[in-house]
Design an enzyme around this catalytic site. Structure first.
Site, mmCIF file in Angstrom:
data_model
loop_
_atom_site.group_PDB
_atom_site.id
_atom_site.type_symbol
_atom_site.label_atom_id
_atom_site.label_comp_id
_atom_site.label_asym_id
_atom_site.label_seq_id
_atom_site.Cartn_x
_atom_site.Cartn_y
_atom_site.Cartn_z
ATOM 1 N N GLU A 238 0.802 -1.221 0.000
ATOM 2 C CA GLU A 238 0.000 0.000 0.000
ATOM 3 C C GLU A 238 0.833 1.268 0.000
ATOM 4 O O GLU A 238 0.338 2.346 -0.306
ATOM 5 C CB GLU A 238 -0.979 0.018 1.177
ATOM 6 C CG GLU A 238 -0.343 0.255 2.543
ATOM 7 C CD GLU A 238 0.215 -1.015 3.160
ATOM 8 O OE1 GLU A 238 1.092 -1.649 2.529
ATOM 9 O OE2 GLU A 238 -0.205 -1.360 4.275
ATOM 10 N N ASP B 190 -0.021 -4.056 5.169
ATOM 11 C CA ASP B 190 0.307 -4.100 6.603
ATOM 12 C C ASP B 190 -0.425 -5.230 7.331
ATOM 13 O O ASP B 190 -1.560 -5.574 6.993
ATOM 14 C CB ASP B 190 -0.037 -2.764 7.267
ATOM 15 C CG ASP B 190 1.026 -1.699 6.999
ATOM 16 O OD1 ASP B 190 2.096 -2.043 6.475
ATOM 17 O OD2 ASP B 190 0.780 -0.524 7.328
ATOM 18 N N ASP C 111 -2.398 -5.842 9.851
ATOM 19 C CA ASP C 111 -3.430 -5.537 10.838
ATOM 20 C C ASP C 111 -4.781 -5.488 10.126
ATOM 21 O O ASP C 111 -4.874 -5.795 8.934
ATOM 22 C CB ASP C 111 -3.129 -4.222 11.567
ATOM 23 C CG ASP C 111 -2.983 -3.028 10.625
ATOM 24 O OD1 ASP C 111 -3.322 -3.158 9.419
ATOM 25 O OD2 ASP C 111 -2.533 -1.966 11.071
ATOM 26 N N GLU D 106 -6.668 -3.064 9.112
ATOM 27 C CA GLU D 106 -6.728 -2.130 7.994
ATOM 28 C C GLU D 106 -5.972 -2.673 6.785
ATOM 29 O O GLU D 106 -6.468 -2.625 5.654
ATOM 30 C CB GLU D 106 -6.152 -0.782 8.430
ATOM 31 C CG GLU D 106 -6.579 0.359 7.546
ATOM 32 C CD GLU D 106 -6.319 1.711 8.189
ATOM 33 O OE1 GLU D 106 -6.383 2.700 7.451
ATOM 34 O OE2 GLU D 106 -6.048 1.766 9.402
ATOM 35 N N TYR E 279 7.121 -3.568 12.816
ATOM 36 C CA TYR E 279 5.846 -2.896 12.604
ATOM 37 C C TYR E 279 5.440 -2.084 13.833
ATOM 38 O O TYR E 279 5.391 -2.618 14.950
ATOM 39 C CB TYR E 279 4.763 -3.933 12.277
ATOM 40 C CG TYR E 279 3.480 -3.323 11.772
ATOM 41 C CD1 TYR E 279 3.481 -2.475 10.670
ATOM 42 C CD2 TYR E 279 2.268 -3.593 12.402
ATOM 43 C CE1 TYR E 279 2.321 -1.911 10.206
ATOM 44 C CE2 TYR E 279 1.090 -3.032 11.941
ATOM 45 C CZ TYR E 279 1.117 -2.191 10.841
ATOM 46 O OH TYR E 279 -0.042 -1.619 10.383
ATOM 47 N N ARG F 34 2.599 -0.625 14.818
ATOM 48 C CA ARG F 34 1.248 -0.667 15.390
ATOM 49 C C ARG F 34 1.079 -2.001 16.108
ATOM 50 O O ARG F 34 0.742 -3.008 15.499
ATOM 51 C CB ARG F 34 0.194 -0.520 14.291
ATOM 52 C CG ARG F 34 0.146 0.865 13.669
ATOM 53 C CD ARG F 34 -0.927 0.939 12.606
ATOM 54 N NE ARG F 34 -1.003 2.263 12.007
ATOM 55 C CZ ARG F 34 -1.839 2.594 11.025
ATOM 56 N NH1 ARG F 34 -2.684 1.682 10.559
ATOM 57 N NH2 ARG F 34 -1.858 3.812 10.526
ATOM 58 N N HIS G 174 2.431 -10.208 16.289
ATOM 59 C CA HIS G 174 3.253 -9.003 16.363
ATOM 60 C C HIS G 174 4.293 -9.093 17.461
ATOM 61 O O HIS G 174 4.118 -9.749 18.472
ATOM 62 C CB HIS G 174 2.387 -7.770 16.629
ATOM 63 C CG HIS G 174 1.567 -7.356 15.455
ATOM 64 N ND1 HIS G 174 1.195 -6.049 15.240
ATOM 65 C CD2 HIS G 174 1.027 -8.061 14.442
ATOM 66 C CE1 HIS G 174 0.466 -5.981 14.139
ATOM 67 N NE2 HIS G 174 0.351 -7.185 13.646
#
Length: 535
Positions: free
Chosen positions: A7, A79, A81, A83, A281, A283, A326
């Site tokens: 993205e 990513d 997650d 989203e 990452y 987040r 994560h």
């Protein structure tokens, strides 16, 4: 030729360097489909969302399709997650009719090893993550679009908004401001005796609070000619454990204060460091660390600082759902990257915090003495003065990650030792109002309450500012007049939307969807029906 889709253009550029010839890496520049901006976009009866093309993305997708037709296989590396999974889902839906092998690849660091490992272990779209993202978007849309008009009409301003996470955050800021406004300063007094021994001056306090200075005069008079005796003296070594490695909330809280920037800027810089391959990452709410990496970092600590500074890889209690696989936020390697300014400062902060978390504890020598006055040929044991001291015995993790620790000198004393005071005085103190929230402390409080998730923290403060609910004053968030009106209106008409426990339960409901334990529509109906009870 193989096609790799992400993205972010920055991530695409980094991955392209790793994959080399035979690969084409392209970016979607974020979401390709989303709910429409100018209408609800959700069928209220069935909760079916209508996702439309994001402006300019239909044309971009046609170019990606043209490349995909020529590719032997396609990899989607957005990513890891909710989203990112939703973006991957929409990319997949656009390309599935091409009848080409399409794989979802998941990685938590943009490094050659991380990318190769992901390609070797391809997976499919995680539908539970996608459904959790749908649930969040639909719930946020229903709350925002259905409740905000009531706010507009009541307060005659159509720039206001209601939000699932934004509104409880607003309540926190308004409640804190009301505490400050209601605060009345109160003065009080303590008797302090100052001694000196072996060239070291130290103080002892009687733990009795006087409301007025005149109330202390009889005691001061009594002590004026008294000697003092040490009733007891203790020394004890105390270990201070190193800090945990960074997660999203702690990184935003600490970095915003250290670097003097907002949490949104912290998150943007962290995302860029991740996409350029320098950190994992950013987040995440997990403290886990790759054991191999931890071992590498500990060997570096031993080589650089000595064996006595090496700690251990600690295990921390994790949330039931802590961002899947994560890790914490850590450097991908020990080499300092070619960065400048605040980005370099942020990287070094992450590096030092990571190393500190694997270092040995700091050791302090804590001292405590009880001292009583001797007058009229007897001890005044009803007046016990306490003297405290703290000395650093071994710096441990503080060698790598300095923190402010109060050091107070107290010379060794002996039980029965008689001391002559150097001076006796009345020390004035006063109560302090609670401080306004900073961006960092607000994020920390939201995490404590279970409100929001790593992907939402930075946008909360941004939204509060954009809506005119808060202004920044000397680094703190001060609510505007309209913020009080909005908070009061919501409390009276839609109390659930700013209820901390209820908001936390909504987050837990979304987590249950992600775990595959609940239907996303059921979760949305359950919570929105309670939120709209004021309609």
């Amino acid at each position: 030729m193989k096609l790799f889709i992400v993205e972010s253009p920055t991530k695409a550029k980094t991955i392209a360097k790793y994959l080399g010839r035979g690969w084409i890496v392209r970016a979607t520049l974020g979401h390709i489909r989303d709910l429409p901006k100018d209408k609800l976009g959700v069928e209220e009866e069935t909760l079916k969302p209508t996702f439309v093309w994001v402006r300019g993305k239909r044309e971009l997708m046609e170019k990606l399709k043209a490349l995909a037709r020529k590719a032997e296989s396609i990899y989607i590396g957005t990513d890891p997650d909710r989203e990112g999974e939703a973006i991957a889902y929409f990319i997949y839906k656009e390309l599935e009719n091409l009848k080409k092998p399409i794989s979802r690849v998941v990685f938590y660091e943009v490094t050659p090893q991380g990318i190769r490992s992901a390609i070797q272990k391809p997976t499919t779209i995680n539908q539970n993550l996608v459904k959790a993202q749908f649930a969040r978007r639909v719930l946020d849309r229903l709350i925002g679009y259905k409740l905000s008009p009531y706010l507009w009409r009541a307060l005659s301003r159509n720039t206001l908004s209601v939000g699932r996470v934004q509104s409880p955050a607003l309540r926190l800021i308004v409640e804190r401001e009301r505490e400050i406004m209601a605060f009345r300063k109160k003065e009080y007094y303590y008797i302090k005796v100052v001694f000196e021994k072996d060239g070291v001056e130290f103080s002892a306090f009687w733990d009795y609070r006087f409301e007025k200075p005149e109330n202390a005069k009889p005691y001061l008079e009594k002590l004026k000619s008294a000697l003092f005796e040490v009733l007891s003296y203790e020394e004890k070594e105390e270990k201070h454990e190193p800090p945990k490695p960074f997660i999203t909330s702690s990184l935003q809280t600490v970095a915003s204060g250290v670097l003097k920037v907002g949490v949104e800027q912290v998150q943007k810089m962290a995302q860029k460091l991740y996409e350029e391959g320098y950190i994992t990452y950013p987040r995440t709410d997990s403290y886990r660390m790759n054991p191999q990496k931890a071992e590498e970092f500990m060997k570096y600590i031993e080589k650089t600082y000595g064996r006595e500074y090496v700690g251990r890889l600690r295990k921390f209690k994790e949330k039931e759902l802590s961002q899947g696989a994560h890790e914490c936020i850590r450097p991908t390697a020990l080499k300092v990257p070619p960065l400048k300014g605040k980005e370099l400062d942020l990287y070094m902060l992450i590096l030092k915090r990571t190393l500190a978390s694997l270092s040995s504890p700091a050791v302090f020598l804590k001292k405590k003495a009880l001292i009583v006055p001797i007058y009229e040929k007897r001890k005044g044991e009803d007046m016990r003065f306490l003297a405290k001291g703290s000395e650093l015995v071994f710096d441990g993790y503080l060698k790598i990650y300095p923190e402010e620790k109060e050091m107070v000198k107290l010379p060794p004393l002996k039980k029965g030792e008689v001391l002559k005071p150097k001076k006796i005085l009345l020390e004035k103190r006063q109560t302090q109002p609670p401080p306004r929230y900073t961006e960092g402390s607000l994020v920390k409080k939201l995490e404590e309450l279970g409100i929001g998730r790593p992907s939402t923290y930075a946008t909360i403060v941004k939204t509060l500012k954009e809506r005119g609910y808060v202004v920044e004053e000397k680094g703190h968030l001060k609510p505007t007049e309209i913020a009080f009106e909005v908070a009061d209106f919501l409390q009276e008409n839609f109390p659930k939307v700013i209820d901390y426990t209820f908001t936390s339960q909504m987050e837990e409901g979304l987590d249950k969807v992600e775990e595959g334990q609940r239907d996303w529509r059921e979760v949305v109906r359950e919570f929105f029906s309670q939120v709209k009870s004021g309609l």
